[in-house]
Design an enzyme around this catalytic site. Structure first.
Site, short mmCIF file in Angstrom:
data_model
loop_
_atom_site.label_atom_id
_atom_site.label_comp_id
_atom_site.label_asym_id
_atom_site.label_seq_id
_atom_site.Cartn_x
_atom_site.Cartn_y
_atom_site.Cartn_z
N HIS A 130 0.85 -1.20 0.00
CA HIS A 130 0.00 0.00 0.00
C HIS A 130 0.88 1.25 0.00
O HIS A 130 2.08 1.18 0.30
CB HIS A 130 -0.92 0.02 1.22
CG HIS A 130 -0.17 0.13 2.52
ND1 HIS A 130 0.50 -0.95 3.07
CD2 HIS A 130 0.07 1.18 3.35
CE1 HIS A 130 1.10 -0.57 4.19
NE2 HIS A 130 0.87 0.73 4.38
N ASP A 132 0.67 4.92 2.01
CA ASP A 132 -0.07 5.35 3.20
C ASP A 132 -1.17 6.36 2.88
O ASP A 132 -0.95 7.35 2.17
CB ASP A 132 0.89 6.00 4.22
CG ASP A 132 1.66 4.96 5.01
OD1 ASP A 132 1.27 3.77 5.00
OD2 ASP A 132 2.65 5.35 5.66
N HIS A 284 4.73 0.30 0.12
CA HIS A 284 5.49 -0.52 1.06
C HIS A 284 4.61 -1.63 1.61
O HIS A 284 3.38 -1.59 1.50
CB HIS A 284 6.11 0.33 2.18
CG HIS A 284 5.13 1.12 2.98
ND1 HIS A 284 4.70 2.38 2.61
CD2 HIS A 284 4.46 0.84 4.12
CE1 HIS A 284 3.84 2.84 3.50
NE2 HIS A 284 3.66 1.93 4.42
N ARG A 299 5.66 6.28 14.19
CA ARG A 299 5.70 6.95 12.90
C ARG A 299 5.25 8.39 13.06
O ARG A 299 4.26 8.66 13.73
CB ARG A 299 4.74 6.21 11.96
CG ARG A 299 4.81 6.64 10.52
CD ARG A 299 3.88 5.78 9.68
NE ARG A 299 2.57 6.42 9.56
CZ ARG A 299 1.50 5.83 9.04
NH1 ARG A 299 1.56 4.59 8.63
NH2 ARG A 299 0.38 6.50 8.94
FE LIG Z 1 2.01 1.90 5.78
#
Ligand SMILES: [Fe+2]
Length: 308
Positions: A130, A132, A284, A299
């Site tokens: 995917h 993000d 990723h 993140r």
């Molecule tokens: Fe992701």
């Protein structure tokens, strides 16, 4: 025959990148098309020249890793702010209580939550390919990830260059794809969480329902001017201009093509490593080979623009 992970053993396209930028630190490229480790810097004490050089390297390699940094959440956020404006950690999943811009992904917790909804298998397999948060109008520019606790082996992340994937297509298909619009929808993955938390928040606005959005199938990078594929199996539902069967077949081809081994790099995390990817030109996936081992990452996500 021995199969190795060496880039030269991969079949197919040659690297499509232009020359690497000249930078005042050590860079170790990790594959032919994207990914590099950057060594010898302390991310807490960078001057503006070093930040500019990191940005140039990041744009070139699309994902860069800084091993052995051991930043606190506050230092992580401060590093991120040198490259853009942090967004909410995630539109639907809340961030850390004291640092809402820091989004923690703890697979043990995620499995427990998924088990409560009878979806445990989805989490134990890791996360599929995917880009993000493409289900909002302005998806993130990039994300900066800090490995907090990772298995000794397993739990790697794969990244794929969507510029290399686009460049490898025939000119005729490149031109056709450049006329198309894709619909992206986060409901499938996040409706359960959204119902649970009540409301989501993105760019300061709250919402209770995820509305589908449209993005071009091929986007032009706002900083490099290069074109890349911009559909992903995580969130793209269909191509607007095509019949459903045509859309399904074309997307199936693009999903397979866009993650061919020669467009990818695979990275093994160690606690303390910082990874920074360009979300406008990559996909990723997390490799789900770590069973019940604890894997915790944090993140910080940077605000992006509307894909064009
Ligand atoms: Fe992701």
């Amino acid at each position: 025959m021995t199969v190795t992970a060496e880039p030269e053993a991969a079949a197919g396209a040659a690297p499509t990148e232009s020359a690497a930028p000249d930078v005042p630190f050590e860079v170790i490229p990790l594959s032919g098309n994207l990914g590099a480790e950057i060594l010898g810097l302390d991310l807490r004490t960078l001057d503006d020249g070093e930040i500019a050089a990191i940005r140039a390297a990041w744009l070139h390699y699309k994902v860069v890793f800084f091993p052995g940094q051991d930043l606190t959440p506050r230092e992580h956020l401060a590093f991120a702010r040198r490259f853009g404006e942090p967004t909410e950690g995630h539109p639907v999943i809340p961030g850390l209580a004291d640092q809402p811009e820091v989004f923690q992904i703890d697979y043990t917790q995620a499995r427990e939550l998924a088990a409560a909804y009878g979806k445990v298998g989805d989490v134990s397999r890791g996360l599929h390919w995917h880009t993000d948060v493409t289900f909002v109008k302005r998806p993130p520019l990039g994300s900066i990830l800090r490995a907090v606790e990772v298995p000794r082996a397993g739990g790697d992340t794969l990244f794929s260059s969507q510029k290399a994937a686009f460049d490898d297509l025939s000119p005729a298909l490149q031109e056709f794809l450049s006329t198309l619009t894709a619909v992206h929808d986060g409901e499938d993955q996040f409706k359960i969480v959204l119902d649970l938390v009540g409301e989501g928040r993105w760019e300061g606005k709250t919402f209770t329902k995820l509305e589908p959005v449209e993005h071009p199938v091929v986007r032009t990078h706002p900083e490099t001017g290069k074109r890349s594929l911009f559909v992903n199996p995580g969130f793209t539902s269909h191509i607007k201009e095509l019949k459903r069967a045509e859309s399904d077949a074309l997307l199936a081809f693009l999903y397979q093509h866009s993650v061919r081994p020669e467009f990818t790099v695979r990275y093994h995390w160690k606690a303390g490593t910082i990874g920074f990817w360009d979300n406008r030109a990559t996909q990723h996936a997390v490799v789900g080979d770590f069973g019940d081992a604890h894997r915790v990452i944090q993140r910080v996500t940077l605000r992006g623009d509307e894909p064009r």
